[in-house]
Scaffold this active site. Sequence first.
Site, short mmCIF file in Angstrom:
data_model
loop_
_atom_site.label_atom_id
_atom_site.label_comp_id
_atom_site.label_asym_id
_atom_site.label_seq_id
_atom_site.Cartn_x
_atom_site.Cartn_y
_atom_site.Cartn_z
N VAL A 1 28.03 40.08 47.58
CA VAL A 1 29.34 40.64 47.25
C VAL A 1 30.17 41.01 48.49
CG1 VAL A 1 28.69 43.09 47.11
CG2 VAL A 1 30.45 42.18 45.56
N TYR A 2 29.54 41.07 49.66
CA TYR A 2 30.29 41.37 50.88
C TYR A 2 31.25 40.22 51.18
CZ TYR A 2 26.69 44.94 51.86
OH TYR A 2 25.82 46.00 51.79
N THR A 3 32.54 40.53 51.17
CA THR A 3 33.61 39.55 51.35
C THR A 3 33.38 38.30 50.52
OG1 THR A 3 32.57 38.79 53.43
CG2 THR A 3 34.38 40.36 53.61
N LEU A 4 32.92 38.52 49.29
CA LEU A 4 32.73 37.46 48.29
C LEU A 4 31.94 36.28 48.83
CD1 LEU A 4 36.30 37.55 46.68
CD2 LEU A 4 34.20 38.59 45.82
#
Length: 219
Positions: free
Chosen positions: A60-63
């Site tokens: 989920v970090y920067t998609l």
Amino acid sequence: RYNRLGSTGLAVSELCLGAMTFGTNPGRLGAVAGLDQAAPTALVRQAFDAGINFIDTANVYTLGQSEEFVGGALRDLGIAPDNVVIASKAMGAMGEGANDAGVSRYHLMHQIDASLKRLGTDHVDLYQIHGWDPTTPMEEALRALDDIVRSGRARYVGVSNWAAWQIMKALGISERLGLARFASLQAYYTVAGRELEREIVPMLLSEGVGLMVWSPLAG
């Protein structure tokens, strides 16, 4: 300095490089990111020069871009997979669909493959549930994690942001069913926020579960 991850035989540096700032994509966590590929590569180089062998990221970090940049940094620097411990996580929303979040078998099986593709590797060393999902039976999630380990796509499994009772329940299910048990908990723990010491830390010590600290500077 190195330590064992919980009660496993895996040696990790006591300092772990967190990759939540890697990437430029917007998103729920985009406000704390903004680093293009050159910066993560420089940070990974500095970390490894200092003896750090442990990198933590999440889908989920920067998609997903954080995972891409971790993989890119390792390739750019010529760091072999055998010389780095890579940890990633899954649970957060990666799309708009009804099954694009959570810890269902459906979601976890899709997300481990997507993470490996972004990282450019065939496995991660630690695969973690990123938070509590009240809609998925715990046994379903634990069986999915065990299958991921048995398939070779992860070496160990862990959890993040769970309460002590939730972790104990999971450990009991894993023991009863012979599933891969949580090696570690990733949790908020700082000089400014020490609630972890009341119940969770004694439980971790009792059960041989390792502790990974996020936001240790309360940033």
